[in-house]
Design a protein around this motif. Structure first.
Motif, PDB file in Angstrom:
ATOM      1  N   LEU A  54       0.829  -1.210   0.000  1.00  0.00           N
ATOM      2  CA  LEU A  54       0.000   0.000   0.000  1.00  0.00           C
ATOM      3  C   LEU A  54       0.859   1.255   0.000  1.00  0.00           C
ATOM      4  N   MET A  55       1.847   1.260   0.873  1.00  0.00           N
ATOM      5  CA  MET A  55       2.718   2.438   0.987  1.00  0.00           C
ATOM      6  C   MET A  55       3.435   2.707  -0.338  1.00  0.00           C
ATOM      7  N   LEU A  56       4.020   1.686  -0.919  1.00  0.00           N
ATOM      8  CA  LEU A  56       4.768   1.864  -2.165  1.00  0.00           C
ATOM      9  C   LEU A  56       3.848   2.256  -3.320  1.00  0.00           C
ATOM     10  N   SER A  57       2.700   1.609  -3.419  1.00  0.00           N
ATOM     11  CA  SER A  57       1.804   1.892  -4.540  1.00  0.00           C
ATOM     12  C   SER A  57       1.187   3.284  -4.441  1.00  0.00           C
ATOM     13  N   ASP A  58       1.056   3.804  -3.238  1.00  0.00           N
ATOM     14  CA  ASP A  58       0.496   5.147  -3.081  1.00  0.00           C
ATOM     15  C   ASP A  58       1.572   6.233  -3.131  1.00  0.00           C
ATOM     16  N   TYR A  59       2.764   5.900  -2.682  1.00  0.00           N
ATOM     17  CA  TYR A  59       3.833   6.899  -2.643  1.00  0.00           C
ATOM     18  C   TYR A  59       4.259   7.329  -4.041  1.00  0.00           C
ATOM     19  N   TRP A  60       4.264   6.421  -5.012  1.00  0.00           N
ATOM     20  CA  TRP A  60       4.663   6.825  -6.356  1.00  0.00           C
ATOM     21  C   TRP A  60       3.652   7.784  -6.966  1.00  0.00           C
ATOM     22  N   LYS A  61       2.389   7.719  -6.539  1.00  0.00           N
ATOM     23  CA  LYS A  61       1.367   8.648  -7.026  1.00  0.00           C
ATOM     24  C   LYS A  61       1.671  10.064  -6.547  1.00  0.00           C
ATOM     25  N   TYR A  62       2.173  10.168  -5.339  1.00  0.00           N
ATOM     26  CA  TYR A  62       2.612  11.463  -4.814  1.00  0.00           C
ATOM     27  C   TYR A  62       3.689  12.044  -5.727  1.00  0.00           C
ATOM     28  N   TRP A  63       4.610  11.191  -6.150  1.00  0.00           N
ATOM     29  CA  TRP A  63       5.716  11.667  -6.984  1.00  0.00           C
ATOM     30  C   TRP A  63       5.283  12.031  -8.393  1.00  0.00           C
ATOM     31  N   ILE A  64       4.194  11.474  -8.874  1.00  0.00           N
ATOM     32  CA  ILE A  64       3.638  11.918 -10.159  1.00  0.00           C
ATOM     33  C   ILE A  64       3.238  13.388 -10.041  1.00  0.00           C
ATOM     34  N   GLY A  65       2.603  13.723  -8.932  1.00  0.00           N
ATOM     35  CA  GLY A  65       2.212  15.123  -8.699  1.00  0.00           C
ATOM     36  C   GLY A  65       3.414  16.049  -8.585  1.00  0.00           C
ATOM     37  N   ARG A  66       4.439  15.601  -7.864  1.00  0.00           N
ATOM     38  CA  ARG A  66       5.654  16.426  -7.739  1.00  0.00           C
ATOM     39  C   ARG A  66       6.318  16.620  -9.093  1.00  0.00           C
ATOM     40  N   TRP A  67       6.385  15.550  -9.879  1.00  0.00           N
ATOM     41  CA  TRP A  67       6.992  15.637 -11.200  1.00  0.00           C
ATOM     42  C   TRP A  67       6.173  16.563 -12.102  1.00  0.00           C
ATOM     43  N   GLY A  68       4.848  16.460 -12.020  1.00  0.00           N
ATOM     44  CA  GLY A  68       3.975  17.311 -12.830  1.00  0.00           C
ATOM     45  C   GLY A  68       4.170  18.785 -12.545  1.00  0.00           C
ATOM     46  N   ARG A  69       4.504  19.100 -11.344  1.00  0.00           N
ATOM     47  CA  ARG A  69       4.690  20.503 -10.942  1.00  0.00           C
ATOM     48  C   ARG A  69       5.955  21.110 -11.546  1.00  0.00           C
ATOM     49  N   THR A  70       6.850  20.277 -12.056  1.00  0.00           N
ATOM     50  CA  THR A  70       8.099  20.802 -12.629  1.00  0.00           C
ATOM     51  C   THR A  70       7.887  21.443 -13.995  1.00  0.00           C
ATOM     52  N   HIS A  71       6.752  21.249 -14.603  1.00  0.00           N
ATOM     53  CA  HIS A  71       6.486  21.838 -15.919  1.00  0.00           C
ATOM     54  C   HIS A  71       5.973  23.269 -15.777  1.00  0.00           C
ATOM     55  N   LYS A  72       6.325  24.116 -16.711  1.00  0.00           N
ATOM     56  CA  LYS A  72       5.943  25.529 -16.661  1.00  0.00           C
ATOM     57  C   LYS A  72       4.429  25.709 -16.648  1.00  0.00           C
ATOM     58  N   LYS A  73       3.734  24.928 -17.445  1.00  0.00           N
ATOM     59  CA  LYS A  73       2.270  25.024 -17.514  1.00  0.00           C
ATOM     60  C   LYS A  73       1.631  24.727 -16.152  1.00  0.00           C
ATOM     61  N   ALA A  74       2.266  23.880 -15.373  1.00  0.00           N
ATOM     62  CA  ALA A  74       1.716  23.490 -14.072  1.00  0.00           C
ATOM     63  C   ALA A  74       1.605  24.680 -13.131  1.00  0.00           C
ATOM     64  N   ASP A  75       2.558  25.594 -13.175  1.00  0.00           N
ATOM     65  CA  ASP A  75       2.482  26.760 -12.292  1.00  0.00           C
ATOM     66  C   ASP A  75       1.286  27.641 -12.635  1.00  0.00           C
ATOM     67  N   SER A  76       0.978  27.764 -13.917  1.00  0.00           N
ATOM     68  CA  SER A  76      -0.196  28.565 -14.285  1.00  0.00           C
ATOM     69  C   SER A  76      -1.478  27.866 -13.830  1.00  0.00           C
ATOM     70  N   ILE A  77      -1.495  26.545 -13.878  1.00  0.00           N
ATOM     71  CA  ILE A  77      -2.658  25.785 -13.404  1.00  0.00           C
ATOM     72  C   ILE A  77      -2.773  25.923 -11.882  1.00  0.00           C
ATOM     73  N   ALA A  78      -1.652  25.870 -11.205  1.00  0.00           N
ATOM     74  CA  ALA A  78      -1.640  25.920  -9.739  1.00  0.00           C
ATOM     75  C   ALA A  78      -2.132  27.264  -9.208  1.00  0.00           C
ATOM     76  N   THR A  79      -2.042  28.315  -9.995  1.00  0.00           N
ATOM     77  CA  THR A  79      -2.483  29.630  -9.524  1.00  0.00           C
ATOM     78  C   THR A  79      -3.953  29.901  -9.848  1.00  0.00           C
ATOM     79  N   ASN A  80      -4.632  28.980 -10.520  1.00  0.00           N
ATOM     80  CA  ASN A  80      -6.059  29.096 -10.780  1.00  0.00           C
ATOM     81  C   ASN A  80      -6.793  29.073  -9.439  1.00  0.00           C
ATOM     82  N   LYS A  81      -7.809  29.922  -9.299  1.00  0.00           N
ATOM     83  CA  LYS A  81      -8.506  30.054  -8.011  1.00  0.00           C
ATOM     84  C   LYS A  81      -9.067  28.724  -7.491  1.00  0.00           C
TER      85      LYS A  81
END
Length: 176
Positions: A54-81
């Motif tokens: 459970l821990m391993l299968s869920d932890y990699w999902k967290y890292w998908i989100g962290r990796w997604g945030r490294t893209h420039k487009k992600a910052d513009s999405i993150a600032t949406n209200k």
């Protein structure tokens, strides 16, 4: 039937249990709880294996989100209200949110990805993941044990078979 499987599988069964949540988390927990009911089973090791999975299968999902945030487009999405409001829910009420989503199918993946996307502390995420997983697996194992005690030896033999049938049905529904 399951006794023979346990005897032949040896320690490989624990690897299968760890991998199970990567395929279908709820089904893997149910199968592990059912397997732990068998006389030759080592419930403590099965419990530890399913928790690790459970821990391993869920932890990699967290890292998908962290990796997604490294893209420039992600910052513009993150600032949406609306996205910021969702981020506040995840970051400010992480423990409560993770406990709730653990028991609501279909909500885990987006929440875990969001936790990574909004850069929730890894330690805090892992701690909440462990506690919610412990509650979920603990309840599953306790229910199987309780049902086995109440219904007697016949239930201990057939409950895992019903669990496996339920797992197969859940997998078929998910694949359809």
């Amino acid at each position: 039937m399951l006794e023979a499987l346990l005897a032949k599988a040896g320690s490989w069964i624990y690897l299968v249990i760890v991998i199970g949540p990567f395929i279908q988390e709820d089904a893997a927990v149910v199968a592990a709880a059912g397997l732990a009911m068998q006389p030759e089973a080592q419930p403590t090791f099965i419990f530890a294996a399913i928790m690790l999975g459970l821990m391993l299968s869920d932890y990699w999902k967290y890292w998908i989100g962290r990796w997604g945030r490294t893209h420039k487009k992600a910052d513009s999405i993150a600032t949406n209200k609306r996205v910021m409001e969702a981020g506040t829910l995840v970051t400010k009420r992480l423990a409560w949110t993770m406990m709730v989503v653990r028991f609501v199918p279909g909500t885990r993946v987006p929440t875990y990805v969001a936790a990574g996307f909004f850069k929730v502390s890894q330690i805090k995420f892992l701690l909440c993941l462990f506690i919610s997983g412990l509650a979920y697996v603990g309840i599953a194992f306790a229910l199987f044990h309780f049902l086995g005690e109440v219904a007697g030896e016949a239930a201990k033999k057939w409950l895992p078979v019903f669990a496996i049938v339920a797992v197969v049905i859940m997998l078929l529904i998910q694949l359809a």
